[in-house]
Design a protein around this motif. Structure first.
Motif, PDB file in Angstrom:
ATOM      1  N   UNK A 203     121.275 -36.515 -72.782  1.00  0.00           N
ATOM      2  CA  UNK A 203     122.610 -36.176 -72.075  1.00  0.00           C
ATOM      3  C   UNK A 203     122.721 -35.961 -70.708  1.00  0.00           C
ATOM      4  N   UNK A 204     121.661 -35.791 -70.013  1.00  0.00           N
ATOM      5  CA  UNK A 204     121.863 -35.855 -68.451  1.00  0.00           C
ATOM      6  C   UNK A 204     122.014 -37.346 -68.011  1.00  0.00           C
ATOM      7  N   UNK A 205     121.190 -38.181 -68.671  1.00  0.00           N
ATOM      8  CA  UNK A 205     121.313 -39.825 -68.411  1.00  0.00           C
ATOM      9  C   UNK A 205     122.654 -40.023 -68.834  1.00  0.00           C
ATOM     10  N   UNK A 206     123.439 -39.588 -69.882  1.00  0.00           N
ATOM     11  CA  UNK A 206     124.684 -40.311 -70.155  1.00  0.00           C
ATOM     12  C   UNK A 206     125.577 -39.573 -69.085  1.00  0.00           C
ATOM     13  N   UNK A 207     125.520 -38.484 -68.898  1.00  0.00           N
ATOM     14  CA  UNK A 207     126.834 -37.678 -68.005  1.00  0.00           C
ATOM     15  C   UNK A 207     126.477 -38.293 -66.608  1.00  0.00           C
ATOM     16  N   UNK A 208     125.173 -38.246 -65.975  1.00  0.00           N
ATOM     17  CA  UNK A 208     125.145 -38.827 -64.639  1.00  0.00           C
ATOM     18  C   UNK A 208     125.451 -40.430 -64.578  1.00  0.00           C
ATOM     19  N   UNK A 209     125.168 -40.966 -65.640  1.00  0.00           N
ATOM     20  CA  UNK A 209     125.356 -42.613 -65.860  1.00  0.00           C
ATOM     21  C   UNK A 209     126.675 -42.899 -65.609  1.00  0.00           C
TER      22      UNK A 209
END
Length: 426
Positions: free
Chosen positions: A193-199
């Motif tokens: 989830x963090x990678x998706x949002x920051x990406x």
């Protein structure tokens, strides 16, 4: 007027503009880039193992059916044996076996044990037993242990005992059954989830240059090509990465689901949804039996009985696949989109827990979002898209590693060039 009142009086477009300007600030953007980079570097390999194993497991049911042809041998008949007759046949032939559930799958009736590890197959046309099979064995069983259990399922290949130890309390109580393996799966899900949002934030090129975010410069060298591929692959797969991250974490940590429902406008999960209280039975009163329980469930919710669990706490659990859209239609043995409870002594006491009205976000989560995690809502051909998207974290790791190595090599060459020029200048 106070600062808070000015902020509230500020028009919505102006506030959105302030958010965009804040995200574009170099320190903020640099922090997001560092967060995205280091989270992917620290746990990237674990994420790739988790997602790649999940991509292969999309075809676990198809692989099992293809490699157990004898298990699925069946004969057409106008008078097939019933679920109860199949259970009784297995119980009589194998008294050491404890039948706990029955399932209609691939034209046969499967009779399984309480651990959901072994099942016997009965040809409904002849009533003969085809044989037995371990449901989770070999390579697929190992991958299921990795992906679903974090190597903590004792009956699966690859079990690691220390990962199955409970996580100690650190000021709050973990959900029941939380061990180190499941905690790792929760962390990996939240990391996705963090990678998706920051990406998305790091990738965002702005409205005027939006189309540039989807281009791949093939003639500008390795770095430009892999950098663009990393961005394009990442942004295209964001919906799936977000879905897999949220649902994967929610399987082991239910508050994640409630948090997602709160964000999307849903209601918290009712802890009593899957509960049923059987009526007190008179002493010596016999149970209604599997066939009558299935009949009572179908009278409540028409469809096809996919599997039925024998009485626990005084009631049968019947899973029915209704006509039309079936979010769990491709699941082996345990499909069905309606869970119906039937009192083991009173066939009129029935409850379909999936027929109760729910807010739209809750229904979407249960009927689309969660089954999409496994690809059970589509057939094998459509699941090819799920398989390709499941391999994208591996592609992201390779392209990210390529750009990182290129930058490291470039920096090293620049540093050597500067060191070589210093003596000449001196």
């Amino acid at each position: 007027m106070s600062t808070e009142e000015l902020a509230r009086a500020e028009p919505a477009p102006a506030r959105k503009g302030r958010v965009r300007r804040w995200l574009r600030r170099k320190p903020v953007r640099r922090a997001l880039v560092v967060t995205h980079r280091w989270t992917s570097l620290v746990l990237g390999l674990f994420l790739v193992i988790e997602t790649t194993s999940g991509a292969i497991l999309l075809y676990n049911a198809d692989y099992f059916r293809a490699t157990h042809g004898g298990f699925y041998r069946h004969t057409p008949s106008e008078h097939p044996v019933s679920l109860e007759q199949a259970r009784d046949t297995v119980a009589a032939a194998h008294p050491e076996f404890t039948p706990a559930w029955v399932s209609s799958d691939g034209g046969v009736i499967a009779v399984g044990d309480p651990a959901y590890a072994v099942a016997y197959s009965v040809d409904p046309g002849t009533g003969h037993i085809n044989g037995s099979a371990h449901l989770e064995e070999g390579v697929m069983g190992f991958l299921a242990n990795v992906h679903d259990c974090g190597l903590t399922c004792e009956s699966y290949p690859g079990y690691v005992s220390w990962l199955a130890k409970p996580v100690p309390s650190i000021g709050f109580a973990w959900p029941a059954g939380t061990n180190w393996g499941l905690l790792l799966l929760v962390v990996l899900g939240l990391l996705m989830v963090v990678l998706a949002v920051t990406g998305v934030i790091v990738w965002w090129p702005g409205f005027r240059r939006f189309s540039r975010g989807f281009r791949v410069r093939t003639g500008k060298g390795r770095f430009a090509r892999d950098y663009d591929l990393h961005n394009v692959i990442g942004i295209v797969t964001v919906p799936f990465v977000l879905m897999w991250g949220v649902t994967g974490a929610a399987f082991s940590l239910p508050p994640v689901k409630d948090a997602w429902l709160a964000i999307t406008g849903g209601a918290p999960t009712d802890p009593q949804k899957y509960s049923f209280t059987a009526n007190a039975a008179a002493p010596g009163m016999p149970e209604i039996g599997i066939d009558q329980a299935a009949k009572a469930a179908l009278a409540k919710t028409p469809g096809e009985v996919r599997y039925l669990v024998t009485p626990q706490d005084g009631y049968y659990t019947v899973s029915i696949a209704s006509a039309g859209y079936q979010p769990y239609g491709a699941r082996a043995f345990f499909g069905g989109d309606h869970t119906v409870y039937v009192d083991s002594h009173d066939p009129t006491h029935v409850s379909d827990v999936d027929a109760r009205p729910e807010p739209g976000p809750n229904s979407f989560y249960d009927k689309v979002f969660e089954p999409a995690h496994f690809g059970w809502l589509v057939n094998g051909w459509w699941r090819i898209a799920w398989f390709v998207l499941g391999l994208t974290p591996l592609a992201l790791m390779l392209t990210g590693l390529s750009t990182r190595l290129f930058r490291t090599g470039s920096n090293r060459r620049r540093r050597r060039a500067r060191e070589a020029r210093r003596p000449a200048a001196t």
